[in-house]
Motif scaffolding. Structure first.
Motif, mmCIF file in Angstrom:
data_model
loop_
_atom_site.group_PDB
_atom_site.id
_atom_site.type_symbol
_atom_site.label_atom_id
_atom_site.label_comp_id
_atom_site.label_asym_id
_atom_site.label_seq_id
_atom_site.Cartn_x
_atom_site.Cartn_y
_atom_site.Cartn_z
ATOM 1 N N VAL A 1 -8.894 -2.196 3.925
ATOM 2 C CA VAL A 1 -9.555 -0.906 3.684
ATOM 3 C C VAL A 1 -9.018 0.142 4.662
ATOM 4 O O VAL A 1 -8.710 1.276 4.280
ATOM 5 C CB VAL A 1 -11.093 -1.066 3.834
ATOM 6 N N PHE A 2 -8.886 -0.267 5.927
ATOM 7 C CA PHE A 2 -8.380 0.654 6.954
ATOM 8 C C PHE A 2 -7.016 1.213 6.537
ATOM 9 O O PHE A 2 -6.799 2.438 6.516
ATOM 10 C CB PHE A 2 -8.264 -0.113 8.290
ATOM 11 N N PHE A 3 -6.090 0.313 6.178
ATOM 12 C CA PHE A 3 -4.738 0.784 5.873
ATOM 13 C C PHE A 3 -4.625 1.403 4.478
ATOM 14 O O PHE A 3 -3.747 2.235 4.247
ATOM 15 C CB PHE A 3 -3.711 -0.327 6.124
ATOM 16 N N THR A 4 -5.529 1.030 3.578
ATOM 17 C CA THR A 4 -5.552 1.730 2.283
ATOM 18 C C THR A 4 -5.775 3.218 2.542
ATOM 19 O O THR A 4 -5.051 4.081 2.028
ATOM 20 C CB THR A 4 -6.676 1.171 1.382
ATOM 21 N N LEU A 5 -6.758 3.517 3.386
ATOM 22 C CA LEU A 5 -7.069 4.927 3.635
ATOM 23 C C LEU A 5 -6.024 5.585 4.537
ATOM 24 O O LEU A 5 -5.696 6.760 4.358
ATOM 25 C CB LEU A 5 -8.481 5.064 4.201
ATOM 26 N N GLN A 6 -5.459 4.806 5.472
ATOM 27 C CA GLN A 6 -4.421 5.402 6.331
ATOM 28 C C GLN A 6 -3.179 5.765 5.519
ATOM 29 O O GLN A 6 -2.552 6.800 5.749
ATOM 30 C CB GLN A 6 -4.046 4.442 7.458
ATOM 31 N N LYS A 7 -2.807 4.903 4.566
ATOM 32 C CA LYS A 7 -1.624 5.200 3.736
ATOM 33 C C LYS A 7 -1.944 6.275 2.698
ATOM 34 O O LYS A 7 -1.074 7.034 2.284
ATOM 35 C CB LYS A 7 -1.123 3.937 3.012
ATOM 36 N N ALA A 8 -3.215 6.300 2.260
ATOM 37 C CA ALA A 8 -3.592 7.259 1.209
ATOM 38 C C ALA A 8 -3.678 8.685 1.734
ATOM 39 O O ALA A 8 -3.217 9.634 1.068
ATOM 40 C CB ALA A 8 -4.938 6.859 0.610
ATOM 41 N N LEU B 1 0.838 -1.208 0.000
ATOM 42 C CA LEU B 1 0.000 0.000 0.000
ATOM 43 C C LEU B 1 0.873 1.258 0.000
ATOM 44 O O LEU B 1 0.586 2.231 -0.710
ATOM 45 C CB LEU B 1 -0.948 -0.004 1.207
ATOM 46 N N GLU B 2 1.951 1.213 0.778
ATOM 47 C CA GLU B 2 2.864 2.369 0.778
ATOM 48 C C GLU B 2 3.437 2.577 -0.619
ATOM 49 O O GLU B 2 3.512 3.706 -1.121
ATOM 50 C CB GLU B 2 3.993 2.153 1.788
ATOM 51 N N THR B 3 3.819 1.475 -1.269
ATOM 52 C CA THR B 3 4.360 1.563 -2.631
ATOM 53 C C THR B 3 3.317 2.143 -3.581
ATOM 54 O O THR B 3 3.626 2.996 -4.430
ATOM 55 C CB THR B 3 4.780 0.156 -3.126
ATOM 56 N N ARG C 1 3.005 5.913 -2.912
ATOM 57 C CA ARG C 1 4.255 6.618 -3.233
ATOM 58 C C ARG C 1 4.445 6.697 -4.755
ATOM 59 O O ARG C 1 4.713 7.769 -5.303
ATOM 60 C CB ARG C 1 5.442 5.894 -2.577
ATOM 61 N N LYS C 2 4.249 5.562 -5.433
ATOM 62 C CA LYS C 2 4.445 5.553 -6.893
ATOM 63 C C LYS C 2 3.414 6.438 -7.603
ATOM 64 O O LYS C 2 3.729 7.116 -8.578
ATOM 65 C CB LYS C 2 4.326 4.122 -7.430
ATOM 66 N N THR C 3 2.188 6.399 -7.101
ATOM 67 C CA THR C 3 1.147 7.227 -7.733
ATOM 68 C C THR C 3 1.511 8.698 -7.597
ATOM 69 O O THR C 3 1.456 9.477 -8.558
ATOM 70 C CB THR C 3 -0.231 6.971 -7.061
ATOM 71 N N ARG C 4 1.914 9.070 -6.409
ATOM 72 C CA ARG C 4 2.284 10.457 -6.120
ATOM 73 C C ARG C 4 3.483 10.868 -6.981
ATOM 74 O O ARG C 4 3.505 11.940 -7.576
ATOM 75 C CB ARG C 4 2.611 10.522 -4.632
ATOM 76 N N ASN C 5 4.483 9.964 -7.069
ATOM 77 C CA ASN C 5 5.671 10.279 -7.873
ATOM 78 C C ASN C 5 5.322 10.431 -9.343
ATOM 79 O O ASN C 5 5.822 11.308 -10.027
ATOM 80 C CB ASN C 5 6.735 9.185 -7.726
ATOM 81 N N HIS C 6 4.423 9.570 -9.834
ATOM 82 C CA HIS C 6 4.101 9.573 -11.261
ATOM 83 C C HIS C 6 3.168 10.716 -11.643
ATOM 84 O O HIS C 6 3.391 11.422 -12.616
ATOM 85 C CB HIS C 6 3.473 8.223 -11.636
#
Ligand SMILES: NC(=O)c1ccc[n+]([C@@H]2O[C@H](COP(=O)([O-])OP(=O)(O)OC[C@H]3O[C@@H](n4cnc5c(N)ncnc54)[C@H](OP(=O)(O)O)[C@@H]3O)[C@@H](O)[C@H]2O)c1
Length: 249
Positions: A115-122, A67-69, A72-77
């Protein structure tokens, strides 16, 4: 009129069923879309089928690292993230007395922890005034024999949306729940039921729905577009139920 022009959206489980229809709808409305799932082949196919700029990232929604990846990749791209749809999930049908600890962990992991960590990382990567959508199920509020773990996890994410609505309000990130059911997707073949049992289950579901039919993924995507766009600018912490009226009668 294109409703998501210039927006960047991440859709977990965007390589199949409801998630793919949401990704396609967002893409058709001008969003740059990132889809996330575990199956490389369907990710590639789904990415090709999207109209505009898009990208796929392979990973497991239950993995913190993946999820972190993803974010991070979305933000970088793409430089920014405006919309996140926590859609990855699914049910295995099992009588309550047969659920093992392993089954419990598997189903609660993808439908709640993921779902919890998807939103926490997002959230830290999202723009202020963004939109987060959690895909739940009508099993969050009604009895579906065989779905004890799944229904409980889907109720948990409905509760999660209320708390996140408060916690993310200072950043004007709107968190809403999309509750489809039942929808014609590959999810049925992942339940562990035989073809015959799936047919019987779908017939039972259709009979319980005022509209007397099962929904199509595009009908759910249209509701997701509403929650993601400024059309729903004053909607937060809500649950948009797209179930042909099944839970409303
Ligand atoms: N269809 C229905 O009647 C219905 C009803 C109520 C709610 N829902 C909910 O709607 C959502 C989408 O379901 P669907 O019907 O479109 O089913 P689907 O076609 O089986 O799609 C499920 C998606 O979730 C992804 N996924 C599952 N586990 C994952 C994991 N651990 N990590 C990353 N991705 C994962 C799958 O991709 P990979 O296999 O590549 O990982 C797939 O893209 C789910 O949350 C489901 O519970 C569906």
């Amino acid at each position: 009129m294109k409703k998501l022009e210039g927006k960047v959206a991440v859709v977990t489980g965007g390589n199949s069923g409801i998630g793919f229809s949401i990704a396609k709808m967002f893409s058709d409305h001008g969003a740059k879309v990132v889809i996330f799932g575990r199956d490389a082949e369907s990710l590639k196919d789904a990415d090709i089928a999207l109209a505009g700029e898009s990208m796929f990232i392979k990973g497991d929604a239950c993995s913190q690292e993946d999820l972190e990846t993803l974010f991070r990749k979305t933000r970088n791209h793409f430089g920014t993230i405006d919309i996140v749809v926590a859609n990855a999930g699914g049910a295995i049908m099992q009588p309550f007395l047969e659920v093992t600890e392993e089954d419990f962990i598997y189903q609660s992991d993808v439908n709640f922890k993921g779902v919890f960590f998807t939103l926490q990382k997002a959230a830290p990567c999202m723009n202020d005034s963004g939109a987060a959508i959690i895909v739940s199920s009508s099993a969050n509020c009604r009895a579906v024999p065989g779905m004890s773990v799944y229904g409980s996890a889907k109720a948990a994410v409905r509760a999660l949306a209320r708390t996140l609505t408060q916690e993310l309000a200072p950043r004007k990130i709107r968190v809403n729940v999309l509750t489809p059911d039942p929808v014609m997707t590959a999810a049925y073949s992942r339940t562990g039921l035989s073809e015959e049992e799936i047919g019987d289950f779908q017939a039972l579901q259709a009979s319980q729905i005022p509209l007397k039919r099962i929904g199509q993924p595009d009908e759910i995507a249209a509701a997701a577009l509403f929650l993601a766009s400024s059309d729903s600018s004053f909607v937060a912490g809500a649950e948009l139920v797209t179930d042909g009226g099944m839970t409303q009668i």
